[in-house]
Design a protein around this motif. Sequence first.
Motif, short mmCIF file in Angstrom:
data_model
loop_
_atom_site.label_atom_id
_atom_site.label_comp_id
_atom_site.label_asym_id
_atom_site.label_seq_id
_atom_site.Cartn_x
_atom_site.Cartn_y
_atom_site.Cartn_z
N MET A 132 0.84 -1.18 0.00
CA MET A 132 0.00 0.00 0.00
C MET A 132 0.89 1.24 0.00
SD MET A 132 -2.91 1.10 2.72
CE MET A 132 -4.45 1.00 1.87
N ASN A 133 0.49 2.21 -0.70
CA ASN A 133 1.20 3.47 -0.79
C ASN A 133 1.09 4.22 0.54
OD1 ASN A 133 2.01 6.10 -1.39
ND2 ASN A 133 1.11 6.03 -3.45
N ARG A 134 2.16 4.88 0.95
CA ARG A 134 2.18 5.58 2.23
C ARG A 134 1.16 6.72 2.25
NH1 ARG A 134 7.89 7.67 4.29
NH2 ARG A 134 8.38 6.33 2.56
N ARG A 135 0.98 7.41 1.14
CA ARG A 135 -0.01 8.51 1.08
C ARG A 135 -1.43 7.98 1.27
NH1 ARG A 135 2.09 12.29 -3.83
NH2 ARG A 135 3.91 13.07 -2.73
N ASN A 136 -1.72 6.89 0.60
CA ASN A 136 -3.05 6.30 0.75
C ASN A 136 -3.29 5.85 2.18
OD1 ASN A 136 -3.69 6.72 -1.91
ND2 ASN A 136 -3.10 4.66 -2.56
N LEU A 137 -2.27 5.28 2.80
CA LEU A 137 -2.39 4.85 4.18
C LEU A 137 -2.66 6.04 5.10
CD1 LEU A 137 -2.19 2.55 6.23
CD2 LEU A 137 0.25 3.04 6.42
N LEU A 138 -1.97 7.14 4.89
CA LEU A 138 -2.21 8.33 5.71
C LEU A 138 -3.61 8.89 5.49
CD1 LEU A 138 1.25 10.12 5.48
CD2 LEU A 138 0.26 8.97 7.45
N LYS A 139 -4.10 8.84 4.25
CA LYS A 139 -5.46 9.30 3.97
C LYS A 139 -6.49 8.44 4.72
CE LYS A 139 -4.72 11.09 -0.68
NZ LYS A 139 -5.00 10.88 -2.11
N VAL A 140 -6.30 7.13 4.65
CA VAL A 140 -7.23 6.21 5.32
C VAL A 140 -7.21 6.43 6.82
CG1 VAL A 140 -7.65 3.79 5.84
CG2 VAL A 140 -7.16 4.48 3.50
N ILE A 141 -6.02 6.58 7.40
CA ILE A 141 -5.91 6.80 8.84
C ILE A 141 -6.55 8.14 9.22
CG2 ILE A 141 -4.27 7.26 10.71
CD1 ILE A 141 -2.44 5.14 9.43
N GLY A 142 -6.33 9.18 8.41
CA GLY A 142 -6.92 10.49 8.69
C GLY A 142 -8.43 10.47 8.63
N ILE A 143 -8.97 9.84 7.61
CA ILE A 143 -10.43 9.75 7.47
C ILE A 143 -11.01 8.92 8.60
CG2 ILE A 143 -12.27 8.83 6.02
CD1 ILE A 143 -10.56 9.70 3.59
N SER A 144 -10.36 7.84 8.95
CA SER A 144 -10.83 7.00 10.05
C SER A 144 -10.83 7.75 11.37
CB SER A 144 -9.97 5.74 10.19
OG SER A 144 -10.01 5.00 9.01
N ALA A 145 -9.79 8.55 11.61
CA ALA A 145 -9.71 9.31 12.85
C ALA A 145 -10.84 10.33 12.95
CB ALA A 145 -8.36 10.01 12.96
N VAL A 146 -11.13 11.00 11.84
CA VAL A 146 -12.24 11.96 11.83
C VAL A 146 -13.56 11.24 12.07
CG1 VAL A 146 -13.54 13.56 10.36
CG2 VAL A 146 -11.05 13.64 10.39
N GLY A 147 -13.74 10.09 11.44
CA GLY A 147 -14.98 9.32 11.63
C GLY A 147 -15.17 8.88 13.07
N VAL A 148 -14.11 8.37 13.69
CA VAL A 148 -14.19 7.91 15.08
C VAL A 148 -14.44 9.09 16.02
CG1 VAL A 148 -12.86 6.89 16.96
CG2 VAL A 148 -12.84 5.83 14.71
N ALA A 149 -13.84 10.24 15.72
CA ALA A 149 -14.00 11.42 16.58
C ALA A 149 -15.42 11.97 16.52
CB ALA A 149 -13.00 12.50 16.18
N THR A 150 -16.10 11.82 15.38
CA THR A 150 -17.45 12.38 15.25
C THR A 150 -18.56 11.41 15.60
OG1 THR A 150 -17.53 11.82 12.90
CG2 THR A 150 -16.73 14.03 13.49
N VAL A 151 -18.26 10.15 15.86
CA VAL A 151 -19.29 9.16 16.18
C VAL A 151 -20.16 9.60 17.35
CG1 VAL A 151 -19.64 6.84 17.11
CG2 VAL A 151 -18.26 7.16 15.10
#
Length: 180
Positions: A1-20
């Motif tokens: 997996m590309n490092r940029r894609n991994l950072l995007k996924v982690i960033g989006i996941s963090a925002v999702g978990v924070a807003t739950v």
Amino acid sequence: MNRRNLLKVIGISAVGVATVPLWLNAWSTEDLPQDSLELNEEQKLMLSEIVDTIIPAGEIPGAKDLEVDKFIQVMVAACFEEDVQKQFLAGFNDLKSLAKDKFDQPFTKLSDKERITLLETMSAFDDQEKKFNFVAFIKELTVTGYMNTRYVMENLLEYEFIPARFDGSFPVEKTVYSNT
């Protein structure tokens, strides 16, 4: 997996978990903001009676008891465009005139059976020009508001915040993966 894609996924996941917790909260009338939709007292009373007709009280509180009408007022004022708000307000006038024509009484003075008949009659009107069904609109908001009240979420749906509880320690006698 590309490092940029991994950072995007982690960033989006963090925002999702924070807003739950923000969108999983059950509401109560204290949580609602002041509505900017200016209904007069007669319209407020009609709305509470419509809501009560849709989900009446029984063994559990009905929609009127849980003040779903206030939820509808706030939702219409905050989440819908001005033309929908105007059609919503016009629906009260239509209901008022239909009640007067059909039963020669205001909607709030009708029996439950007469209210149901009147709402079914009004729901059957299909105005292609407006593309707005007043009764269906209120019915949808009533069910949504009722199912998301704090009372229903906690007492009837046994709602728990994510991640809820973890029962990781219990005896397992036989599993699918064992040969015995």
